[in-house]
Design a protein around this motif. Structure first.
Motif, PDB file in Angstrom:
ATOM      1  N   LEU A 256      41.145  28.210  43.531  1.00  0.00           N
ATOM      2  CA  LEU A 256      42.576  28.410  43.288  1.00  0.00           C
ATOM      3  C   LEU A 256      42.934  28.013  41.869  1.00  0.00           C
ATOM      4  CD1 LEU A 256      44.769  27.125  46.260  1.00  0.00           C
ATOM      5  CD2 LEU A 256      44.381  29.471  45.507  1.00  0.00           C
ATOM      6  N   TYR A 271      38.956  33.838  36.844  1.00  0.00           N
ATOM      7  CA  TYR A 271      38.091  33.719  38.005  1.00  0.00           C
ATOM      8  C   TYR A 271      38.836  34.339  39.183  1.00  0.00           C
ATOM      9  CZ  TYR A 271      35.532  31.780  41.882  1.00  0.00           C
ATOM     10  OH  TYR A 271      34.827  31.652  43.035  1.00  0.00           O
ATOM     11  N   SER A 272      38.146  34.973  40.096  1.00  0.00           N
ATOM     12  CA  SER A 272      38.870  35.366  41.300  1.00  0.00           C
ATOM     13  C   SER A 272      38.027  35.113  42.547  1.00  0.00           C
ATOM     14  CB  SER A 272      39.363  36.807  41.215  1.00  0.00           C
ATOM     15  OG  SER A 272      38.346  37.708  41.487  1.00  0.00           O
ATOM     16  N   ILE A 273      38.693  34.556  43.568  1.00  0.00           N
ATOM     17  CA  ILE A 273      38.035  34.311  44.843  1.00  0.00           C
ATOM     18  C   ILE A 273      37.895  35.664  45.525  1.00  0.00           C
ATOM     19  CG2 ILE A 273      38.188  33.095  47.052  1.00  0.00           C
ATOM     20  CD1 ILE A 273      40.122  31.130  45.765  1.00  0.00           C
ATOM     21  N   PRO A 274      36.689  36.054  45.913  1.00  0.00           N
ATOM     22  CA  PRO A 274      36.548  37.369  46.537  1.00  0.00           C
ATOM     23  C   PRO A 274      37.240  37.425  47.905  1.00  0.00           C
ATOM     24  CG  PRO A 274      34.477  36.164  46.639  1.00  0.00           C
ATOM     25  CD  PRO A 274      35.417  35.334  45.822  1.00  0.00           C
ATOM     26  N   GLY A 275      37.545  38.627  48.346  1.00  0.00           N
ATOM     27  CA  GLY A 275      38.055  38.816  49.709  1.00  0.00           C
ATOM     28  C   GLY A 275      39.488  38.366  49.919  1.00  0.00           C
ATOM     29  N   ASN A 276      39.876  38.337  51.201  1.00  0.00           N
ATOM     30  CA  ASN A 276      41.234  37.987  51.588  1.00  0.00           C
ATOM     31  C   ASN A 276      41.220  36.827  52.565  1.00  0.00           C
ATOM     32  OD1 ASN A 276      43.117  40.006  50.403  1.00  0.00           O
ATOM     33  ND2 ASN A 276      41.702  41.410  51.401  1.00  0.00           N
ATOM     34  N   ARG A 292      34.390  33.715  52.069  1.00  0.00           N
ATOM     35  CA  ARG A 292      34.813  33.947  50.687  1.00  0.00           C
ATOM     36  C   ARG A 292      34.124  32.991  49.707  1.00  0.00           C
ATOM     37  NH1 ARG A 292      41.195  33.870  50.419  1.00  0.00           N
ATOM     38  NH2 ARG A 292      40.877  35.140  48.571  1.00  0.00           N
TER      39      ARG A 292
ATOM     40  N   SER B 157      46.684  44.483  53.411  1.00  0.00           N
ATOM     41  CA  SER B 157      47.250  43.232  52.914  1.00  0.00           C
ATOM     42  C   SER B 157      47.988  43.510  51.603  1.00  0.00           C
ATOM     43  CB  SER B 157      46.131  42.230  52.660  1.00  0.00           C
ATOM     44  OG  SER B 157      45.367  42.652  51.556  1.00  0.00           O
ATOM     45  N   VAL B 188      47.953  33.505  44.367  1.00  0.00           N
ATOM     46  CA  VAL B 188      47.187  33.401  43.120  1.00  0.00           C
ATOM     47  C   VAL B 188      45.780  33.970  43.215  1.00  0.00           C
ATOM     48  CG1 VAL B 188      48.439  31.556  41.973  1.00  0.00           C
ATOM     49  CG2 VAL B 188      46.584  30.978  43.523  1.00  0.00           C
ATOM     50  N   SER B 189      45.085  33.790  44.342  1.00  0.00           N
ATOM     51  CA  SER B 189      43.708  34.281  44.395  1.00  0.00           C
ATOM     52  C   SER B 189      43.690  35.805  44.374  1.00  0.00           C
ATOM     53  CB  SER B 189      42.965  33.725  45.612  1.00  0.00           C
ATOM     54  OG  SER B 189      43.278  34.429  46.776  1.00  0.00           O
ATOM     55  N   ILE B 190      44.712  36.427  44.940  1.00  0.00           N
ATOM     56  CA  ILE B 190      44.807  37.887  44.957  1.00  0.00           C
ATOM     57  C   ILE B 190      45.369  38.383  43.624  1.00  0.00           C
ATOM     58  CG2 ILE B 190      45.721  39.866  46.244  1.00  0.00           C
ATOM     59  CD1 ILE B 190      43.828  37.982  47.841  1.00  0.00           C
ATOM     60  N   SER B 192      44.815  37.174  40.720  1.00  0.00           N
ATOM     61  CA  SER B 192      43.780  37.257  39.690  1.00  0.00           C
ATOM     62  C   SER B 192      42.880  38.469  39.917  1.00  0.00           C
ATOM     63  CB  SER B 192      42.971  35.956  39.613  1.00  0.00           C
ATOM     64  OG  SER B 192      42.174  35.784  40.756  1.00  0.00           O
ATOM     65  N   GLN B 193      42.665  38.854  41.170  1.00  0.00           N
ATOM     66  CA  GLN B 193      41.886  40.081  41.430  1.00  0.00           C
ATOM     67  C   GLN B 193      42.587  41.299  40.829  1.00  0.00           C
ATOM     68  OE1 GLN B 193      41.428  40.481  45.695  1.00  0.00           O
ATOM     69  NE2 GLN B 193      40.181  38.647  45.909  1.00  0.00           N
ATOM     70  N   ASN B 196      42.582  41.277  36.917  1.00  0.00           N
ATOM     71  CA  ASN B 196      41.265  41.674  36.409  1.00  0.00           C
ATOM     72  C   ASN B 196      41.056  43.177  36.542  1.00  0.00           C
ATOM     73  OD1 ASN B 196      40.591  39.071  35.724  1.00  0.00           O
ATOM     74  ND2 ASN B 196      39.353  38.686  37.550  1.00  0.00           N
TER      75      ASN B 196
END
Ligand SMILES: Nc1ncnc2c1ncn2[C@@H]1O[C@H](COP(=O)(O)OP(=O)(O)OP(=O)(O)O)[C@@H](O)[C@H]1O
Ligand SMILES: Nc1ncnc2c1ncn2[C@@H]1O[C@H](COP(=O)(O)OP(=O)(O)OP(=O)(O)O)[C@@H](O)[C@H]1O
Ligand SMILES: [Mg+2]
Ligand SMILES: [Mg+2]
Lengths: 322, 323
Positions: A256, A271-276, A292, B157, B188-190, B192-193, B196
């Motif tokens: 995060l 950086y990005s955390i993959p998936g949902n 993830r 989603s 935030v995690s989505i 950044s995806q 990018n």
């Protein structure tokens, strides 16, 4: 420091829907001590609001129900408290502020009426005295033209002003605990700065404990002493604010923080955390973050880790943190 | 080919306020009030500012999804303000928009394939099988798969929806994308995806972005240059590096200092602005920021400051920086 105002222990709040039983809050433990500001952070749907609504016993039932755990407010168990007792507590001993203040302001009464009522509940003030106090409170939270605003209705105010009125009401009843669920999410940053300032003042001057729910790690850094990070209905990491933001242990917390664009420096790529996040109610074995997590092992995928101490007042629910 | 893909001069959008017994015009909301800027080919220009400052109105006026009250918009050498409705529709092949939640405006009964195909159908491009092939391609470009083509909007989603919104905007291979708060509703995690993805697509396809958002960290990250809006005007415009290291306008300074950063040791000096943003239906005289400005002078109350270059393309509208 250990003078607990609120002790949530192994709380389980589930929803019973036609898609089955959804464990929205699944074994959450959080303590808030006197004078402390504790933050709950996590992504949408992780159970932050359901946790706070459980404390107030405001989870819509049906479909929601507290199916396990205890919630103690100054030692008194709220899970078994009756509705009459809860009505006494709400808005008095425990004040609440929500993202959309219109949900808690009554549209048919003037601002002065609503703050005045809170004051009269707590002191033996007359109508005239409580109106004067209401005006003082409005001035204190920085509302211009307080003498006129006191006679206006909630819909005549901007979002930021309504949120300030909510804080004025919270201050008026001098609560032991303030639960604020995304209090500034709908506001602009300059207005957010004003509201956070007022909440800090309430915490410092009246020693009011605050449980602050937010998804903004910046707000956490500015406001909180301690932070609880939630993921899919569980607490996955907990610690003091500096530890969590500077030396997090759990891969989710790290992810995060790394996903955030920075104000002070430019980065090529985030950086990005993959998936949902997992669909609520979907069956999982093992760690809920494992699908993830780029460090997940077979153990992570087969067995759920416990929340374990990994340092001074620092806890992480991760096999790798051990 | 000029360096600038889009040039906006003196753009205004006033909304009439109607009222009284006869429902006549009793005033105007100056949503956008004399805004000028240019976007270079291949760059990302960010627009930031607080709620109601006119960001969306600016973005939509450029595509003439709403008709500007005044001003000149030149896109790829063509004055789009002079185009007929039909010519404008053709022009929009090259200028597309992505919304905060693109699905709010979409037919929930259409599957993704039909939704993505629609712009091609409208512009009569390709045969049915060519169009379907293009849909598959675009789904893959934005990180989804053909398996998603038969699904419906509600089955996705927030982050996936935004990918679909981007795919839809890219179907016609446009030159410019106006992205209006494309990540504001995302975690935030989505977020950044999606950021990018937008950067990757820009590199691969040579896209130009006008990126609208209220989150300063996001805008700084994605933009080459940033314009800061306040009450319908751009008050400062410069490179994102300059804006954050050397902000000039008192409003920009206040805005930057109000952003909480996730660093508990961050001890920046805070400028907490008093009061609310005034109403664009009744904006203050002179510099519209004067009612909240810590450096206000007599001149600020009476005279509107010019939006001028104070060096190296750093534009600011403030009497403090008069030359
Ligand atoms: N009325 C309801 N019926 C069924 N499920 C519900 C209901 N309310 C909440 N839930 C479930 O509980 C989960 C947690 O919801 P909650 O509102 O606590 O999330 P949150 O962390 O506050 O998210 P957000 O950041 O979006 O506010 C959700 O995933 C949702 O599936
Ligand atoms: N159709 C309309 N009629 C009248 N006023 C309008 C209309 N659309 C927008 N406005 C007003 O114009 C101003 C600018 O609105 P706009 O939507 O462009 O702001 P924004 O910067 O995009 O804000 P946000 O961050 O909330 O999206 C606002 O004061 C708004 O109330
Ligand atoms: Mg919530
Ligand atoms: Mg907008």
């Amino acid at each position: 420091m250990s003078d607990p105002v609120l002790q949530i222990e192994n709380l389980q709040t589930h929803f019973f829907t036609d898609r089955g039983q959804i464990p929205a809050v699944d074994g959450v433990t959080i303590t808030v001590n006197k004078g402390e500001v504790v933050g709950i952070v996590g992504e949408s749907g992780c159970g932050k609001s359901v946790t706070s609504l459980s404390v107030m016993k405001l989870v819509p039932n049906p479909p929601g129900k507290i199916v396990g755990g205890t919630i103690k407010f100054k030692g008194e168990d709220l899970v078994t408290a009756n509705e009459k007792r809860m009505r006494d507590i709400r808005g008095n001993e425990i004040a609440m502020i929500f993202q959309e203040p219109m949900t808690s302001l009554n549209p048919v009464f003037t601002i002065g009426n609503q703050i005045g009522e809170a004051i009269r509940l707590h002191t033996k003030a007359s109508k005239k005295q409580s109106r004067d106090r209401a005006i003082d409170m409005l001035k204190k939270v920085g509302i211009p033209r307080a003498e006129a605003i006191v006679d206006e209705y909630p819909h005549q105010l901007s979002g930021g002003m309504r949120q300030r009125v909510m804080i004025a009401m919270a201050m008026a009843c001098n609560p032991e605990l303030l639960i604020a669920d995304e209090p500034t999410t709908a506001l602009d940053v300059t207005i957010q700065a004003q509201i956070l300032d007022l909440m800090r003042q309430l915490n410092r001057e009246a020693q009011t404990a605050i449980l602050l729910i937010t998804h903004d790690l910046g707000v956490v850094a500015e406001m909180c002493h301690r932070v609880v990070v939630m993921y899919a209905g569980n607490v996955i990491e907990e610690g003091d604010v500096r530890t969590i933001l500077k030396k997090p242990k759990h891969p989710y917390t790290k992810g995060l923080l790394n996903s955030l664009p920075k104000l002070e420096e430019s980065q090529e790529r985030l950086y990005s955390i993959p998936g949902n996040v997992p669909i609520p109610g979907s069956l999982t074995v093992g760690c809920r973050f494992a699908p993830r997590c780029d460090q997940a092992t077979d153990l992570c995928r087969s067995e759920m880790p416990q929340l374990k101490a990994v340092g001074d007042n620092h806890f992480s629910r991760c096999w790798l943190s051990e | 080919m000029t360096e600038e893909l889009l040039v906006v001069k003196n753009l205004k959008k006033y909304y009439p306020i109607t009222g009284g017994v006869l429902g006549g015009e009793v005033g105007v909301v100056k949503a956008v009030d004399d805004v000028s800027f240019a976007v270079k080919r291949g760059e990302t220009l960010g627009l930031v500012g607080e709620s109601g400052c006119g960001k969306s109105t600016t973005g939509r006026s450029l595509l003439r999804l709403i008709e500007p009250t005044a001003g000149e918009i030149t896109f790829d050498g063509v004055n789009v303000t002079a185009l007929s409705t039909d010519e404008m529709r053709k022009m929009r092949r090259d200028m597309q928009i992505v919304f905060q939640d693109p699905f709010a405006s979409l037919n929930p009964r259409h599957n993704i394939e039909k939704i993505l195909e629609e712009p091609l159908v409208v512009h009569k491009i390709g045969t049915s099988s060519e169009r379907k092939k293009r849909v598959q391609e675009m789904l893959e470009v934005v990180g989804l798969s053909s398996y998603h083509a038969r699904r419906y909007p509600h089955q996705f989603s927030g982050g996936q929806r935004q990918r679909i919104g981007i795919a839809r905007a890219l179907m016609l291979n446009p030159k410019l994308i106006v992205a209006d708060e494309p990540v504001s509703a995302l975690d935030v995690s989505i977020q950044s995806q999606v950021l990018n993805l937008m950067q990757d697509l820009q590199k691969e396809m040579g896209l130009t972005y006008l990126f609208i958002a209220h989150d300063l960290s996001v805008v700084r990250h994605i933009s080459d240059r940033v314009g800061v809006m306040y009450l319908g005007r751009i008050v400062e415009l410069t490179t994102s590096g300059q804006l954050y290291s050397n902000p000039l306008h008192p409003y920009t300074k206040a805005l930057l200092s109000a952003v909480p950063t996730p660093d508990p040791d961050d001890v920046r000096e805070r400028v907490i602005l008093q009061g609310d943003v005034p109403s664009p239906a009744n904006p203050p005289s002179g510099c519209t920021f004067h009612t909240r400005c810590p450096h206000v002078t007599e001149e600020c109350r009476s005279t509107r400051p010019a939006f001028q270059d104070v060096g190296d393309g750093h534009f600011v509208a403030c009497h403090l920086y008069k030359q």
